[in-house]
Design a protein around this motif. Sequence first.
Motif, short mmCIF file in Angstrom:
data_model
loop_
_atom_site.label_atom_id
_atom_site.label_comp_id
_atom_site.label_asym_id
_atom_site.label_seq_id
_atom_site.Cartn_x
_atom_site.Cartn_y
_atom_site.Cartn_z
N ASP A 1 0.83 -1.21 0.00
CA ASP A 1 0.00 0.00 0.00
C ASP A 1 0.86 1.25 0.00
OD1 ASP A 1 -2.30 -1.54 0.04
OD2 ASP A 1 -2.56 -1.39 2.21
N GLN A 2 1.90 1.27 0.83
CA GLN A 2 2.78 2.44 0.87
C GLN A 2 3.50 2.63 -0.46
OE1 GLN A 2 5.17 3.61 4.22
NE2 GLN A 2 4.33 1.92 5.43
N TYR B 1 1.11 4.00 -3.03
CA TYR B 1 0.91 5.43 -2.78
C TYR B 1 2.10 6.24 -3.30
CZ TYR B 1 0.52 9.87 -0.36
OH TYR B 1 0.47 11.21 -0.09
N GLY C 1 -0.17 6.18 -6.81
CA GLY C 1 -1.41 5.42 -6.77
C GLY C 1 -1.48 4.24 -7.72
#
Length: 191
Positions: free
Chosen positions: A89-90, A93, A97
């Motif tokens: 997820d990091q 991001y 995205g």
Amino acid sequence: AITKGFIRDNYDGGPLTLEQLSALLWAAQGVKSIGEHRTLRTAPSGGARHPLELYAFVNRVAGLAPGLYHYLALEDRLEGLGCRANQADQLSYALAGQEFAGNAPVCLVWTAVPYRSEWRYDGKGLKDLLLDAGHSCQNVYLASEEMKLGCCALAAYDQEAMDELLGLPSAPGDSRDAEFAVYACCVGRPR
């Protein structure tokens, strides 16, 4: 057709092998010989200055724990830097995205240490280090093709988020040891 069918969620979900990761790292930054004041590597570098470092965010490599690794080119080995909480997820991001990249089995990130080139070439060293990153990533494409893997180079990323995820200072600076992200490439097995 290296990236054909690879964009977005087109990984087959399987891990890379340790041998495949090793071959990718060697192709990108492997040291072929060491001279008195230079190294010759698998990817060319202006003046043999080699201002790049290479990191691997590992999500799925058989026999290797997920986490962030630093490729120590002179020793041809990985240095474990630990696993980041919610790494995929990091990374997604930090990569603007792009979830497919954060979830790839491996995401390589090149960083630059400009002083390695600038002491010799002044301001021209910045141009050279970006060319060096392109040469190195092209070698990853060639190695991926040979191993029937898919790869996707990425220049869209959040500088501050990527540098923080790598554990680097928050912005490019002018100190001799300044280091910051310049390029990324995710690799996986296409469907």
